[in-house]
Each structure stands twice: as C-alpha cells, then as structure tokens.
Design a protein around this motif. Structure first.
Motif, PDB file in Angstrom:
ATOM      1  N   HIS A 107       0.909  -1.024   0.195  1.00 32.81           N
ATOM      2  CA  HIS A 107      -0.080   0.107   0.261  1.00 32.81           C
ATOM      3  C   HIS A 107       0.628   1.299  -0.122  1.00 32.81           C
ATOM      4  O   HIS A 107       0.172   2.551  -0.572  1.00 32.81           O
ATOM      5  CB  HIS A 107      -0.719   0.190   1.420  1.00 32.81           C
ATOM      6  CG  HIS A 107      -1.939  -1.245   0.831  1.00 32.81           C
ATOM      7  ND1 HIS A 107      -3.317  -0.941   0.732  1.00 32.81           N
ATOM      8  CD2 HIS A 107      -1.810  -2.238   1.713  1.00 32.81           C
ATOM      9  CE1 HIS A 107      -3.591  -1.726   0.657  1.00 32.81           C
ATOM     10  NE2 HIS A 107      -3.319  -2.778   1.198  1.00 32.81           N
ATOM     11  N   VAL A 108       2.199   1.229   0.371  1.00 33.00           N
ATOM     12  CA  VAL A 108       2.921   2.004   1.215  1.00 33.00           C
ATOM     13  C   VAL A 108       3.479   2.529  -0.393  1.00 33.00           C
ATOM     14  O   VAL A 108       4.017   3.484  -1.014  1.00 33.00           O
ATOM     15  CB  VAL A 108       4.316   1.901   1.749  1.00 33.00           C
ATOM     16  CG1 VAL A 108       5.051   2.854   1.591  1.00 33.00           C
ATOM     17  CG2 VAL A 108       3.376   1.952   3.194  1.00 33.00           C
ATOM     18  N   ALA A 109       3.822   1.322  -1.091  1.00 28.30           N
ATOM     19  CA  ALA A 109       4.122   1.459  -2.574  1.00 28.30           C
ATOM     20  C   ALA A 109       3.591   2.386  -3.342  1.00 28.30           C
ATOM     21  O   ALA A 109       3.935   2.941  -4.467  1.00 28.30           O
ATOM     22  CB  ALA A 109       5.083   0.389  -2.929  1.00 28.30           C
ATOM     23  N   ALA A 110       2.118   1.379  -3.807  1.00 37.79           N
ATOM     24  CA  ALA A 110       1.564   2.156  -4.677  1.00 37.79           C
ATOM     25  C   ALA A 110       0.468   3.736  -3.847  1.00 37.79           C
ATOM     26  O   ALA A 110       0.973   4.997  -5.273  1.00 37.79           O
ATOM     27  CB  ALA A 110       0.171   1.690  -4.522  1.00 37.79           C
ATOM     28  N   MET A 111       1.147   3.992  -3.160  1.00 41.75           N
ATOM     29  CA  MET A 111       0.707   5.741  -2.937  1.00 41.75           C
ATOM     30  C   MET A 111       1.864   6.420  -2.671  1.00 41.75           C
ATOM     31  O   MET A 111       2.449   7.885  -3.572  1.00 41.75           O
ATOM     32  CB  MET A 111       0.747   5.515  -1.487  1.00 41.75           C
ATOM     33  CG  MET A 111      -0.493   5.049  -0.894  1.00 41.75           C
ATOM     34  SD  MET A 111      -2.084   6.132  -1.697  1.00 41.75           S
ATOM     35  CE  MET A 111      -2.831   7.623  -0.673  1.00 41.75           C
ATOM     36  N   VAL A 112       3.251   6.230  -2.810  1.00 46.04           N
ATOM     37  CA  VAL A 112       4.477   6.580  -3.450  1.00 46.04           C
ATOM     38  C   VAL A 112       4.493   7.281  -4.420  1.00 46.04           C
ATOM     39  O   VAL A 112       5.277   8.036  -4.824  1.00 46.04           O
ATOM     40  CB  VAL A 112       5.558   5.986  -2.538  1.00 46.04           C
ATOM     41  CG1 VAL A 112       7.314   6.648  -3.118  1.00 46.04           C
ATOM     42  CG2 VAL A 112       6.084   6.259  -1.029  1.00 46.04           C
ATOM     43  N   ASP A 113       4.417   5.801  -5.122  1.00 41.42           N
ATOM     44  CA  ASP A 113       4.519   5.844  -7.062  1.00 41.42           C
ATOM     45  C   ASP A 113       3.823   7.012  -7.363  1.00 41.42           C
ATOM     46  O   ASP A 113       3.900   7.624  -8.031  1.00 41.42           O
ATOM     47  CB  ASP A 113       3.948   4.307  -7.460  1.00 41.42           C
ATOM     48  CG  ASP A 113       4.569   4.682  -8.801  1.00 41.42           C
ATOM     49  OD1 ASP A 113       4.972   5.082  -9.041  1.00 41.42           O
ATOM     50  OD2 ASP A 113       3.473   4.353 -10.049  1.00 41.42           O
ATOM     51  N   LYS A 114       2.492   6.596  -6.527  1.00 47.79           N
ATOM     52  CA  LYS A 114       1.265   8.061  -7.542  1.00 47.79           C
ATOM     53  C   LYS A 114       1.465   9.412  -7.349  1.00 47.79           C
ATOM     54  O   LYS A 114       0.869  10.061  -8.275  1.00 47.79           O
ATOM     55  CB  LYS A 114      -0.230   7.155  -6.543  1.00 47.79           C
ATOM     56  CG  LYS A 114      -1.873   8.577  -7.105  1.00 47.79           C
ATOM     57  CD  LYS A 114      -2.409   7.833  -6.208  1.00 47.79           C
ATOM     58  CE  LYS A 114      -3.855   8.653  -6.885  1.00 47.79           C
ATOM     59  NZ  LYS A 114      -4.083   8.814  -7.951  1.00 47.79           N
ATOM     60  N   PHE A 115       2.089   9.477  -6.238  1.00 48.06           N
ATOM     61  CA  PHE A 115       2.293  10.757  -5.699  1.00 48.06           C
ATOM     62  C   PHE A 115       3.302  11.021  -5.593  1.00 48.06           C
ATOM     63  O   PHE A 115       3.382  12.475  -5.235  1.00 48.06           O
ATOM     64  CB  PHE A 115       2.082  11.108  -4.400  1.00 48.06           C
ATOM     65  CG  PHE A 115       0.377  11.311  -3.890  1.00 48.06           C
ATOM     66  CD1 PHE A 115      -0.078  12.132  -4.323  1.00 48.06           C
ATOM     67  CD2 PHE A 115      -0.941   9.502  -3.293  1.00 48.06           C
ATOM     68  CE1 PHE A 115      -2.012  12.068  -4.600  1.00 48.06           C
ATOM     69  CE2 PHE A 115      -1.750   9.682  -3.178  1.00 48.06           C
ATOM     70  CZ  PHE A 115      -2.318  10.946  -3.763  1.00 48.06           C
ATOM     71  N   GLY A 116       4.445  10.622  -5.157  1.00 48.43           N
ATOM     72  CA  GLY A 116       6.092  10.682  -6.886  1.00 48.43           C
ATOM     73  C   GLY A 116       6.520  11.647  -5.157  1.00 48.43           C
ATOM     74  O   GLY A 116       7.231  11.977  -5.101  1.00 48.43           O
ATOM     75  N   SER A 117       6.359  10.719  -3.807  1.00 51.71           N
ATOM     76  CA  SER A 117       6.297  11.250  -2.382  1.00 51.71           C
ATOM     77  C   SER A 117       8.242  11.049  -2.333  1.00 51.71           C
ATOM     78  O   SER A 117       7.986  10.021  -2.751  1.00 51.71           O
ATOM     79  CB  SER A 117       5.241  10.461  -1.546  1.00 51.71           C
ATOM     80  OG  SER A 117       4.171  11.025  -2.079  1.00 51.71           O
ATOM     81  N   GLU A 118       8.216  11.664  -1.308  1.00 53.51           N
ATOM     82  CA  GLU A 118       9.368  11.001  -0.588  1.00 53.51           C
ATOM     83  C   GLU A 118       8.798  10.159   0.248  1.00 53.51           C
ATOM     84  O   GLU A 118       7.925  10.282   1.318  1.00 53.51           O
ATOM     85  CB  GLU A 118      10.398  12.539  -0.182  1.00 53.51           C
ATOM     86  CG  GLU A 118      11.175  12.135   0.844  1.00 53.51           C
ATOM     87  CD  GLU A 118      12.110  13.821   1.392  1.00 53.51           C
ATOM     88  OE1 GLU A 118      12.827  14.190   0.740  1.00 53.51           O
ATOM     89  OE2 GLU A 118      11.806  13.894   3.049  1.00 53.51           O
ATOM     90  N   LEU A 119       9.715   8.932   0.698  1.00 54.97           N
ATOM     91  CA  LEU A 119       9.421   8.388   1.907  1.00 54.97           C
ATOM     92  C   LEU A 119      10.420   8.484   2.793  1.00 54.97           C
ATOM     93  O   LEU A 119      11.336   7.937   2.929  1.00 54.97           O
ATOM     94  CB  LEU A 119       9.398   6.829   0.696  1.00 54.97           C
ATOM     95  CG  LEU A 119       8.802   5.829   2.003  1.00 54.97           C
ATOM     96  CD1 LEU A 119       7.525   5.560   2.437  1.00 54.97           C
ATOM     97  CD2 LEU A 119       8.997   3.909   1.467  1.00 54.97           C
ATOM     98  N   HIS A 120       9.287   8.207   4.193  1.00 56.16           N
ATOM     99  CA  HIS A 120      10.694   8.001   5.499  1.00 56.16           C
ATOM    100  C   HIS A 120      10.016   6.636   5.955  1.00 56.16           C
ATOM    101  O   HIS A 120       8.589   6.599   6.063  1.00 56.16           O
ATOM    102  CB  HIS A 120      10.334   9.379   6.196  1.00 56.16           C
ATOM    103  CG  HIS A 120      10.171  10.706   5.903  1.00 56.16           C
ATOM    104  ND1 HIS A 120      11.555  11.421   7.172  1.00 56.16           N
ATOM    105  CD2 HIS A 120      10.544  10.944   4.216  1.00 56.16           C
ATOM    106  CE1 HIS A 120      11.569  12.157   5.654  1.00 56.16           C
ATOM    107  NE2 HIS A 120      11.007  12.068   4.844  1.00 56.16           N
ATOM    108  N   ILE A 121      11.140   5.837   6.671  1.00 57.91           N
ATOM    109  CA  ILE A 121      10.288   4.743   6.962  1.00 57.91           C
ATOM    110  C   ILE A 121      11.350   4.628   8.295  1.00 57.91           C
ATOM    111  O   ILE A 121      12.328   5.078   8.352  1.00 57.91           O
ATOM    112  CB  ILE A 121      11.041   3.080   6.090  1.00 57.91           C
ATOM    113  CG1 ILE A 121      10.258   3.516   4.928  1.00 57.91           C
ATOM    114  CG2 ILE A 121      10.671   1.683   7.411  1.00 57.91           C
ATOM    115  CD1 ILE A 121      11.387   2.550   4.279  1.00 57.91           C
ATOM    116  N   VAL A 122      10.203   4.620   9.272  1.00 53.20           N
ATOM    117  CA  VAL A 122      11.267   4.558  11.216  1.00 53.20           C
ATOM    118  C   VAL A 122      10.740   3.399  11.872  1.00 53.20           C
ATOM    119  O   VAL A 122       9.252   2.756  11.503  1.00 53.20           O
ATOM    120  CB  VAL A 122      10.881   6.147  11.406  1.00 53.20           C
ATOM    121  CG1 VAL A 122      11.198   6.927  10.959  1.00 53.20           C
ATOM    122  CG2 VAL A 122       9.323   5.785  12.599  1.00 53.20           C
ATOM    123  N   ASN A 123      11.615   3.199  12.460  1.00 52.74           N
ATOM    124  CA  ASN A 123      10.973   1.808  13.764  1.00 52.74           C
ATOM    125  C   ASN A 123      11.553   2.371  15.118  1.00 52.74           C
ATOM    126  O   ASN A 123      12.666   3.651  15.118  1.00 52.74           O
ATOM    127  CB  ASN A 123      12.038   0.767  13.140  1.00 52.74           C
ATOM    128  CG  ASN A 123      11.811  -0.060  14.196  1.00 52.74           C
ATOM    129  OD1 ASN A 123      12.188  -0.274  15.265  1.00 52.74           O
ATOM    130  ND2 ASN A 123      11.130  -1.454  13.648  1.00 52.74           N
TER     131      ASN A 123
END
Length: 145
Positions: free
Chosen positions: A23-39
């Motif tokens: 789901h994250v990949a689909a949204m990042v692709d759709k909007f051309g977003s910068e992705l931040h992943i945190v743990n």
C-alpha cells in the motif's frame, strides 16, 4: 489537487509489514512522494552502564540494517527513501517525527504482531490516528492460513 510530498511508514519489521508495504509503495508511486521509514526501539529504563549503552547501540544498528534490507526489497528503485531508528515510546516518537519532518501522510499497519504485541502496536496506531495533525491511512494486514 491533494498531494502527499512526504509519506511516513512506521515499520515494525513483522511479516505483516510486507502487506502494508504494498500500500505504501502504491501511494508513494502515485504521488511521487519522499518516503520516510521509521522503527521505534523502546528505551531501556534502568541503571545505565556502558555495556547497556553498547547493547542499545547494537540493537539500533541491527534494526537499521533490517530496515534498509526491507526498503531495498519492497521499494526498489525509489530514490527518495529515508530510514531511521528512533528510541522511546512508539506513539510519541511517531507523532514527534511527523512534526519534525513535515510529514504529509502516515501509512501504518493496525496489528503487525500477535498476542500482547498486537495490543501494543494496535494502541500505537490508535494513538497516531487520534493525535496526528496529518491524514493517517491504516492497513489491517490479512493473515494467511
């Protein structure tokens, strides 16, 4: 038009995170977003010794390596991916990160674990949904079998 220039994916590294990642990949692709992943690694609360600090540093280092491997596998070719390990209370740290990094959308799983872990992480998702000043998309991963 609504855009989400910076998407945050709080990652717990569970098996179910793979479903959320789709789901994250689909949204990042759709909007051309910068992705931040945190743990978020819980803070050790007890007597502090140099050996404890060394263990915590090693845990954070190992978690970051796992996150980088996860990102390479599930978000190949994405140029704008940032991974970070935070320490402390999960919900509080996620909310702080949203503010600090000017996140525009959060996508997170509702229950990545079983037993008490599910209750804990579910409460993190609930807290973020209730307290975030940006939209939060929650994904309940379907378990196989």
């Amino acid at each position: 038009m609504i855009t989400y220039p910076r998407i945050l994916f709080p990652l717990d590294l569970s098996k179910e995170s793979q479903v959320v990642a789709e789901h994250v990949a689909a949204m990042v692709d759709k909007f051309g977003s910068e992705l931040h992943i945190v743990n978020v690694v819980p803070t050790y609360e007890g007597p502090t010794f140099s050996s404890v600090e060394n263990v915590m540093d090693e845990i954070k280092h190992n978690v970051l390596q796992e996150m980088d491997q996860f990102a390479a596998k599930h978000f190949p070719g994405m140029e704008q991916v940032k991974t970070k390990v935070l320490t402390g209370h999960s919900g509080r740290q996620v909310l702080n990160y949203i503010e600090k990094e000017n996140i525009s959308l959060v996508i997170m799983g509702t229950h990545g674990r079983s037993g008490l872990g599910a209750v804990f992480f579910g409460s993190v998702a609930q807290r973020v949904v209730q307290s975030s000043n940006v939209p939060v998309m929650t994904v309940h991963p379907v378990r196989e079998g």
